[in-house]
Design a protein around this motif. Structure first.
Motif, PDB file in Angstrom:
ATOM      1  N   PHE A 398       0.807  -1.167  -0.109  1.00  0.00           N
ATOM      2  CA  PHE A 398      -0.009   0.081   0.034  1.00  0.00           C
ATOM      3  C   PHE A 398       0.936   1.491  -0.105  1.00  0.00           C
ATOM      4  CE2 PHE A 398      -2.670  -3.371   1.760  1.00  0.00           C
ATOM      5  CZ  PHE A 398      -3.980  -3.022   0.878  1.00  0.00           C
ATOM      6  N   SER A 401       1.105   3.574   3.054  1.00  0.00           N
ATOM      7  CA  SER A 401       0.981   2.947   4.605  1.00  0.00           C
ATOM      8  C   SER A 401       2.079   3.633   5.255  1.00  0.00           C
ATOM      9  CB  SER A 401       1.062   1.311   4.341  1.00  0.00           C
ATOM     10  OG  SER A 401       2.349   1.285   3.673  1.00  0.00           O
ATOM     11  N   VAL A 439      -5.726  -8.376   2.253  1.00  0.00           N
ATOM     12  CA  VAL A 439      -4.792  -7.696   1.132  1.00  0.00           C
ATOM     13  C   VAL A 439      -5.581  -7.802  -0.479  1.00  0.00           C
ATOM     14  CG1 VAL A 439      -2.612  -7.517   0.280  1.00  0.00           C
ATOM     15  CG2 VAL A 439      -2.867  -7.263   2.710  1.00  0.00           C
ATOM     16  N   GLY A 442      -7.891  -5.680  -1.726  1.00  0.00           N
ATOM     17  CA  GLY A 442      -7.351  -4.232  -1.576  1.00  0.00           C
ATOM     18  C   GLY A 442      -7.711  -3.507  -0.280  1.00  0.00           C
ATOM     19  N   ALA A 443      -7.958  -4.395   0.719  1.00  0.00           N
ATOM     20  CA  ALA A 443      -8.189  -3.667   1.969  1.00  0.00           C
ATOM     21  C   ALA A 443      -6.851  -3.701   2.601  1.00  0.00           C
ATOM     22  CB  ALA A 443      -9.293  -4.557   2.696  1.00  0.00           C
ATOM     23  N   PRO A 444      -6.816  -2.446   3.494  1.00  0.00           N
ATOM     24  CA  PRO A 444      -5.393  -2.458   4.345  1.00  0.00           C
ATOM     25  C   PRO A 444      -5.184  -3.447   5.315  1.00  0.00           C
ATOM     26  CG  PRO A 444      -6.949  -0.589   4.772  1.00  0.00           C
ATOM     27  CD  PRO A 444      -7.639  -1.400   3.795  1.00  0.00           C
ATOM     28  N   THR A 496      -7.826   5.923   5.967  1.00  0.00           N
ATOM     29  CA  THR A 496      -6.626   5.328   5.277  1.00  0.00           C
ATOM     30  C   THR A 496      -6.631   5.208   3.765  1.00  0.00           C
ATOM     31  OG1 THR A 496      -7.337   2.905   5.517  1.00  0.00           O
ATOM     32  CG2 THR A 496      -5.684   4.013   7.287  1.00  0.00           C
ATOM     33  N   SER A 497      -5.286   5.440   2.925  1.00  0.00           N
ATOM     34  CA  SER A 497      -5.330   5.397   1.514  1.00  0.00           C
ATOM     35  C   SER A 497      -5.265   3.798   1.112  1.00  0.00           C
ATOM     36  CB  SER A 497      -4.228   6.126   1.119  1.00  0.00           C
ATOM     37  OG  SER A 497      -4.149   5.793  -0.146  1.00  0.00           O
ATOM     38  N   ARG A 498      -6.065   3.479   0.182  1.00  0.00           N
ATOM     39  CA  ARG A 498      -5.854   2.262  -0.539  1.00  0.00           C
ATOM     40  C   ARG A 498      -4.974   2.238  -1.866  1.00  0.00           C
ATOM     41  NH1 ARG A 498     -10.981  -1.440   0.947  1.00  0.00           N
ATOM     42  NH2 ARG A 498     -11.362  -0.823   3.300  1.00  0.00           N
ATOM     43  N   ASP A 499      -4.303   3.269  -2.019  1.00  0.00           N
ATOM     44  CA  ASP A 499      -3.471   3.303  -3.270  1.00  0.00           C
ATOM     45  C   ASP A 499      -2.431   2.154  -3.345  1.00  0.00           C
ATOM     46  OD1 ASP A 499      -5.302   5.522  -4.048  1.00  0.00           O
ATOM     47  OD2 ASP A 499      -3.531   7.060  -3.531  1.00  0.00           O
ATOM     48  N   LYS A 500      -2.151   1.520  -4.301  1.00  0.00           N
ATOM     49  CA  LYS A 500      -1.252   0.579  -4.505  1.00  0.00           C
ATOM     50  C   LYS A 500       0.207   0.946  -4.961  1.00  0.00           C
ATOM     51  CE  LYS A 500      -4.935  -2.865  -5.020  1.00  0.00           C
ATOM     52  NZ  LYS A 500      -5.728  -3.813  -5.994  1.00  0.00           N
TER      53      LYS A 500
END
Length: 528
Positions: A398, A401, A439, A442-444, A496-500
């Motif tokens: 992430f 993160s 994960v 796409g969940a942190p 929280t951001s979920r950008d990968k």
């Protein structure tokens, strides 16, 4: 807290400027850690002065024991957890998500009766079929075969015999013992011999045309009295204890020391005989479940912070460090949070997952069944690799993160925080434990990875995974860390951001690594 900078490997050029943020971020975090927070102080005080970990461990490990999916002990443990949460004023529920082959272990006796009498150290494997009466028979070693045709011609010879299908280990001493005392020449020779023997044994199995999984069934159909294995875990007195593949005849694991004696006696023509009596019960299809606890949020009740640990275990020992200590870490953190932080801004959930050992099934089922929670998950923290204090947190791919985990860790007391190495953004975990179920969608979800304490050799899936291996000071450390991180995640005004991150190139394939795909839960297992 140590920070490992691996961002360049994972980020595209447009994101490289983010690297510059990290030193300042953690410098600011260190400074802010000096600011007193009464909730953090109370978390530390409660665990330091009123820890419940020791009585919880005694009740779960000694009182209930291992928690193999499908067994009465797993069901009993679930009811115990519900009662504990109720006593702490925490809402908890039993979520059935499937069923599993029910089985209950009974008494086992394994004895050599000729050429002399000796009780042998051994364990019937999980789901091994029960025996109506004791059987005494000669032992026979799986021989070498030119090919599967030769194996089929030999197969009738197993009728009425106990067949030994594991190789004879050249040493019962772990490598660290050789490193300490052996000459280099002696150690190198032993390792070369062991490698050659291991390769030869693998070829011996493959030349049957079968695998380690399918061979026991073929021996059973040919009339073998039983199957004997020795799955040594490369430590003094320790074996891995998994499941049986036979349906009518017993499969037992015999400890390296006794297995080696039997092997040598058999190989030398002494024709030893052993007597085996293993009792067990088939219970049909029984419910398999998760235990989910909840402390309702006050400001953002539809956003969630989760604690996570698998509840089930293998049953060679007590399931103490895999994953009893992870289970107790999360239970203790929930108890503390309810006491010192009873009105969180976000809803706090804890998931105690069933059938993790068979493929993360409980957490995968939860992800499938609760898309509304997964979609609004602020963060999940999972612990599942032994009794040791947490020493590593990876960003699981992430991109941002480092931002939120860094801020939350800044509130953790220095004596805990400074032991932790972080790796941002890291790479997404594709399996291994339950955070990976989250994960994948796409969940942190993050793993609180622990110090070893010889986990891989001595307690992971072994006959020695027992109460006495628990290091309570380290588990207390983890309960405090988890409770503080959950508190900080609940209080954080930002979602929280979920950008990968851009994943790197796989050097073996030359292709870009891909984000792990979601895998469906096995909701009807153990009947194959």
């Amino acid at each position: 807290m140590k920070t490992t900078n691996t961002l360049l490997h994972f980020l595209g050029a447009k994101n490289i400027t983010k690297l510059l943020v990290i030193p300042a971020l953690f410098a600011a975090g260190t400074a802010s850690a000096q600011t007193k927070d009464p909730v953090v102080d109370n978390i530390v005080k409660e665990e330091t002065e009123n820890s419940q970990l020791v009585p919880l461990a005694q009740q779960l490990f000694d009182g209930i024991g291992p928690r193999l999916v499908g067994t009465p002990q797993m069901e009993k443990a679930g009811q115990w957890a519900l009662e504990k949460y109720k006593g702490w004023g925490i809402t908890a529920r039993y979520e059935k998500w499937g069923d599993w082959r029910g089985w209950e272990r009974g008494v086992s006796h394994i004895d050599m009766v000729t050429p002399r009498v000796k009780s042998l150290e051994g364990t019937q494997l999980a789901w091994s079929p029960g025996m109506k009466k004791a059987v005494t028979a000669e032992t026979i070693i799986l021989p070498e075969f030119a090919d599967s045709i030769a194996f089929q011609k030999w197969l009738p010879a197993v009728k009425g015999k106990f067949v030994m299908i594991s190789m004879l280990q050249p040493t019962g001493r772990p490598d660290y013992n050789w490193t300490e005392f052996a000459t280099k020449e002696s150690f190198d020779k032993m390792k070369a011999d062991r490698t050659a023997q291991t390769d030869a044994w693998r070829k011996r199995i493959s030349n049957t045309g079968l695998t380690a999984r399918t061979l026991p069934s073929a021996l059973e159909k040919a009339g073998a009295a039983g199957v004997i294995t020795s799955n040594w875990s490369a430590g003094f007195g320790v074996d891995k204890i998994f499941g049986a593949y036979t349906k009518k005849t017993p499969t037992v694991d015999i400890a390296l020391e006794d297995y080696g004696m039997l092997y040598r006696l058999t190989e030398s023509g002494s024709k030893p005989t052993i007597k085996i009596q293993t009792e067990s019960k088939e219970l049909g299809a029984v419910p398999t479940f998760n235990i989910v606890g909840e402390i309702k949020g006050t400001e953002k009740p539809d956003e969630y912070v989760m604690l996570s640990a698998h509840f089930d275990s293998w049953d060679g020992g007590q399931g103490a460090t895999d994953n009893g200590t992870g289970t107790l870490t999360m239970m203790e953190a929930m108890r503390i949070l309810k006491k010192v932080y009873p009105n969180p801004k976000r809803t706090i959930l804890v998931g105690h997952w069933g059938s993790e050992e068979q493929g993360l099934n409980g957490s995968r089922a939860f992800v499938e069944d609760h898309p509304e929670i997964v979609a609004n998950l602020q963060v999940l923290f999972n612990q599942d690799n032994g009794t040791g204090r947490v020493v590593n947190i990876s960003g699981q791919g992430f991109l941002n993160s480092y931002d939120y985990i860094g801020r939350w860790l800044s509130k953790v007391p220095a004596n805990i925080r400074e032991q932790i190495t972080t790796n941002f953004p890291g790479a997404p975990g594709g399996g291994g434990s339950d955070f990976a179920s989250f994960v994948a969608v796409g969940a942190p979800g993050f793993s609180l990875s622990s110090n070893s304490w010889s986990y891989g050799n001595y307690t992971w899936h072994t006959n020695r995974d027992t109460y006495d291996k628990v290091v309570f000071d380290d588990v207390k450390n983890n309960a405090m860390l988890t409770a503080i991180l959950v508190y900080m995640a609940c209080e954080d005004p930002a979602k929280t951001s979920r950008d990968k991150a851009v994943l790197g190139i796989n050097p073996r394939t030359g292709e870009q690594n891909k984000w792990p795909a979601q895998t469906k839960a096995n909701r009807h297992g153990g009947f194959e």
